[in-house]
Write an enzyme that holds these catalytic residues in place. Structure first.
Site, PDB file in Angstrom:
ATOM      1  N   HIS A   1     -87.676  -6.690  11.433  1.00 57.35           N
ATOM      2  CA  HIS A   1     -88.348  -7.152  12.656  1.00 57.35           C
ATOM      3  C   HIS A   1     -88.722  -5.887  13.431  1.00 57.35           C
ATOM      4  O   HIS A   1     -88.019  -5.465  14.348  1.00 57.35           O
ATOM      5  CB  HIS A   1     -87.422  -8.027  13.502  1.00 57.35           C
ATOM      6  CG  HIS A   1     -87.048  -9.330  12.859  1.00 57.35           C
ATOM      7  ND1 HIS A   1     -86.225  -9.417  11.771  1.00 57.35           N
ATOM      8  CD2 HIS A   1     -87.402 -10.609  13.161  1.00 57.35           C
ATOM      9  CE1 HIS A   1     -86.080 -10.687  11.433  1.00 57.35           C
ATOM     10  NE2 HIS A   1     -86.794 -11.437  12.260  1.00 57.35           N
TER      11      HIS A   1
ATOM     12  N   GLU B   1     -93.365  -6.869  10.304  1.00 63.21           N
ATOM     13  CA  GLU B   1     -93.575  -7.437  11.649  1.00 63.21           C
ATOM     14  C   GLU B   1     -94.465  -8.670  11.503  1.00 63.21           C
ATOM     15  O   GLU B   1     -95.501  -8.619  10.861  1.00 63.21           O
ATOM     16  CB  GLU B   1     -94.219  -6.378  12.564  1.00 63.21           C
ATOM     17  CG  GLU B   1     -94.768  -6.883  13.878  1.00 63.21           C
ATOM     18  CD  GLU B   1     -93.751  -7.630  14.755  1.00 63.21           C
ATOM     19  OE1 GLU B   1     -92.636  -7.147  14.933  1.00 63.21           O
ATOM     20  OE2 GLU B   1     -94.111  -8.725  15.250  1.00 63.21           O
TER      21      GLU B   1
ATOM     22  N   ASP C   1     -93.087 -12.279   7.257  1.00 63.10           N
ATOM     23  CA  ASP C   1     -91.772 -12.754   7.695  1.00 63.10           C
ATOM     24  C   ASP C   1     -90.695 -11.820   7.144  1.00 63.10           C
ATOM     25  O   ASP C   1     -90.495 -11.731   5.929  1.00 63.10           O
ATOM     26  CB  ASP C   1     -91.576 -14.187   7.185  1.00 63.10           C
ATOM     27  CG  ASP C   1     -90.179 -14.709   7.511  1.00 63.10           C
ATOM     28  OD1 ASP C   1     -89.494 -14.111   8.366  1.00 63.10           O
ATOM     29  OD2 ASP C   1     -89.761 -15.698   6.897  1.00 63.10           O
ATOM     30  N   GLY C   2     -90.020 -11.147   8.043  1.00 61.65           N
ATOM     31  CA  GLY C   2     -89.033 -10.146   7.649  1.00 61.65           C
ATOM     32  C   GLY C   2     -87.869 -10.712   6.857  1.00 61.65           C
ATOM     33  O   GLY C   2     -87.346 -10.054   5.955  1.00 61.65           O
TER      34      GLY C   2
ATOM     35  N   SER D   1     -87.812   1.212  16.560  1.00 58.69           N
ATOM     36  CA  SER D   1     -86.978   1.502  15.378  1.00 58.69           C
ATOM     37  C   SER D   1     -87.780   2.022  14.172  1.00 58.69           C
ATOM     38  O   SER D   1     -87.322   2.961  13.503  1.00 58.69           O
ATOM     39  CB  SER D   1     -86.155   0.264  14.990  1.00 58.69           C
ATOM     40  OG  SER D   1     -86.978  -0.863  14.810  1.00 58.69           O
TER      41      SER D   1
ATOM     42  N   ASP E   1     -83.369  -7.106  13.420  1.00 56.65           N
ATOM     43  CA  ASP E   1     -83.407  -7.091  14.892  1.00 56.65           C
ATOM     44  C   ASP E   1     -84.328  -8.197  15.405  1.00 56.65           C
ATOM     45  O   ASP E   1     -85.410  -7.928  15.932  1.00 56.65           O
ATOM     46  CB  ASP E   1     -83.905  -5.691  15.322  1.00 56.65           C
ATOM     47  CG  ASP E   1     -83.942  -5.530  16.827  1.00 56.65           C
ATOM     48  OD1 ASP E   1     -83.268  -6.287  17.542  1.00 56.65           O
ATOM     49  OD2 ASP E   1     -84.664  -4.611  17.283  1.00 56.65           O
TER      50      ASP E   1
ATOM     51  N   HIS F   1     -80.570   2.084  18.900  1.00 56.68           N
ATOM     52  CA  HIS F   1     -81.287   3.212  18.289  1.00 56.68           C
ATOM     53  C   HIS F   1     -80.368   4.408  18.060  1.00 56.68           C
ATOM     54  O   HIS F   1     -80.572   5.168  17.119  1.00 56.68           O
ATOM     55  CB  HIS F   1     -82.511   3.571  19.148  1.00 56.68           C
ATOM     56  CG  HIS F   1     -83.558   2.483  19.129  1.00 56.68           C
ATOM     57  ND1 HIS F   1     -84.470   2.276  20.125  1.00 56.68           N
ATOM     58  CD2 HIS F   1     -83.811   1.519  18.187  1.00 56.68           C
ATOM     59  CE1 HIS F   1     -85.248   1.241  19.819  1.00 56.68           C
ATOM     60  NE2 HIS F   1     -84.866   0.771  18.649  1.00 56.68           N
TER      61      HIS F   1
HETATM   62  N1  SAM Z   1     -86.764  -3.473  15.970  1.00 60.01           N
HETATM   63  C1  SAM Z   1     -87.669  -3.135  17.067  1.00 60.01           C
HETATM   64  C2  SAM Z   1     -87.188  -1.874  17.744  1.00 60.01           C
HETATM   65  O1  SAM Z   1     -85.960  -1.652  17.799  1.00 60.01           O
HETATM   66  O2  SAM Z   1     -88.025  -1.091  18.182  1.00 60.01           O
HETATM   67  C3  SAM Z   1     -87.778  -4.263  18.067  1.00 60.01           C
HETATM   68  C4  SAM Z   1     -88.053  -5.592  17.465  1.00 60.01           C
HETATM   69  S1  SAM Z   1     -88.183  -6.941  18.569  1.00 60.01           S
HETATM   70  C5  SAM Z   1     -86.572  -7.189  19.134  1.00 60.01           C
HETATM   71  C6  SAM Z   1     -88.407  -8.277  17.454  1.00 60.01           C
HETATM   72  C7  SAM Z   1     -89.760  -8.295  16.754  1.00 60.01           C
HETATM   73  O3  SAM Z   1     -89.706  -9.248  15.700  1.00 60.01           O
HETATM   74  C8  SAM Z   1     -90.934  -8.724  17.619  1.00 60.01           C
HETATM   75  O4  SAM Z   1     -91.919  -7.729  17.566  1.00 60.01           O
HETATM   76  C9  SAM Z   1     -91.440 -10.028  16.983  1.00 60.01           C
HETATM   77  O5  SAM Z   1     -92.856 -10.171  17.043  1.00 60.01           O
HETATM   78  C10 SAM Z   1     -90.982  -9.869  15.564  1.00 60.01           C
HETATM   79  N2  SAM Z   1     -90.752 -11.097  14.767  1.00 60.01           N
HETATM   80  C11 SAM Z   1     -90.440 -12.344  15.186  1.00 60.01           C
HETATM   81  N3  SAM Z   1     -90.177 -13.143  14.130  1.00 60.01           N
HETATM   82  C12 SAM Z   1     -90.311 -12.369  13.010  1.00 60.01           C
HETATM   83  C13 SAM Z   1     -90.127 -12.595  11.621  1.00 60.01           C
HETATM   84  N4  SAM Z   1     -89.748 -13.798  11.148  1.00 60.01           N
HETATM   85  N5  SAM Z   1     -90.361 -11.581  10.766  1.00 60.01           N
HETATM   86  C14 SAM Z   1     -90.743 -10.352  11.220  1.00 60.01           C
HETATM   87  N6  SAM Z   1     -90.919 -10.083  12.532  1.00 60.01           N
HETATM   88  C15 SAM Z   1     -90.694 -11.063  13.419  1.00 60.01           C
END
Ligand code: SAM
Length: 275
Positions: free
Chosen positions: A41, A111, A136-137, A93, A157, A18
């Site tokens: 993500h 997300e 899907d990100g 984030s 992420d 961050h």
């Molecule tokens: N970026 C966030 C932060 O720094 O505050 C933390 C994210 S966390 C490490 C990863 C997130 O990705 C989780 O909330 C999970 O549910 C989500 N996730 C998992 N697979 C995903 C995908 N294919 N596309 C989008 N989100 C996804």
């Protein structure tokens, strides 16, 4: 999809990720021209550090809690101010990015988990130039590039739950850079072994990325929890390395160094090109 970031929010890896995010956004804000942020993500955007998930791991105690009372400048100062605005909660984030947008800038935060995505939508509701998407990100990222503003930051992420996450990530990054070569990319990865992390970076950069560095952090292992993580930053802004080095001087003794342990090992390494 078992991963929930609430167990890890505010840990040592979040802190460095961050601060880097804020450093890049502060750079983008220097010019009036609009910029786009895509957070592939995103998580839920705001985490209560008093809830059972956070207390179950105590990870924030070894991360953001260690920075209490610290006075800092530059990106780290802005980051600490943003965190303290949230009280006993910790901003993820997408919320950090949303708070640093100007009226002309845009954030798309994606997300996949439906419950997290629903909370994210509420967290971002007050920000009119921020959009939360459930989906899907990786797939959305490729569709969203290049952003109309042709300036911006992509944060990738992933939770690293899937065995092939390194491969998917390297492939997606290469495809994204083909569509938006001048974008700044911040990619988080865990370091289970340095060899596997280096192989991932080699694969990610093989598609023709000319300028990239890594910021890697390691704690002296005291448990079987993740103790090493990295950020791959493609097209880092001018002065980013020096700013992260100055932050590292403040962070290393605080994130490491507990109970007589060594300071955290924070390394900034150019992997392609140089400033
Ligand atoms: N970026 C966030 C932060 O720094 O505050 C933390 C994210 S966390 C490490 C990863 C997130 O990705 C989780 O909330 C999970 O549910 C989500 N996730 C998992 N697979 C995903 C995908 N294919 N596309 C989008 N989100 C996804």
């Amino acid at each position: 999809m078992n991963y929930r970031h609430g167990y890890h929010a505010g840990n040592f890896a979040d802190v460095i990720k961050h601060i880097a995010l804020v450093a890049i956004l502060r750079h983008l804000r220097k010019k009036d021209a609009p910029f786009a942020v895509i957070d592939t993500h995103a998580g839920r955007g705001l985490y209560d550090l008093r809830d059972s998930a956070s207390r179950a791991t105590g990870e924030a105690e070894g991360g953001i809690a260690r920075l209490a009372g610290l006075a800092a400048e530059e990106a780290m100062g802005t980051y600490l101010d943003l965190v303290s605005e949230c009280g006993a909660r910790y901003p993820g984030s997408p919320l950090i990015a949303a708070k640093l947008l100007r009226p002309q800038d845009r954030l798309t935060a994606i997300e996949k988990h439906p419950e997290e995505a629903a909370i994210l939508k509420d967290v971002l509701a007050p920000f009119h130039n921020a959009t939360a998407e459930a989906g899907d990100g990786y797939a959305r990222l490729i569709k969203l590039l290049p952003p109309p503003s042709r300036r911006g930051l992509i944060l990738i992420d992933p939770p690293f739950e899937a065995a092939d996450e390194y491969e998917v990530l390297a492939r997606t990054l290469a495809a994204a850079v083909r569509k938006f070569a001048t974008g700044i990319y911040e990619v988080w990865y865990p370091i289970k072994s340095q060899g596997a992390a280096d192989a991932f970076i080699g694969e990610a950069l093989a598609g023709g990325i000319a300028k990239a560095l890594t910021v890697e952090i390691g704690l002296t292992p005291s448990s079987d929890r993740m103790t090493r993580a990295g950020l791959l930053v493609v097209n880092p802004p001018y002065g980013f390395t020096e700013q992260m080095q100055r932050a590292a001087v403040l962070l290393a003794p605080r994130l490491g160094g507990v109970a007589g342990g060594a300071p955290a090992d924070i390394r900034i390494t150019w992997r392609a090109g140089s400033q």
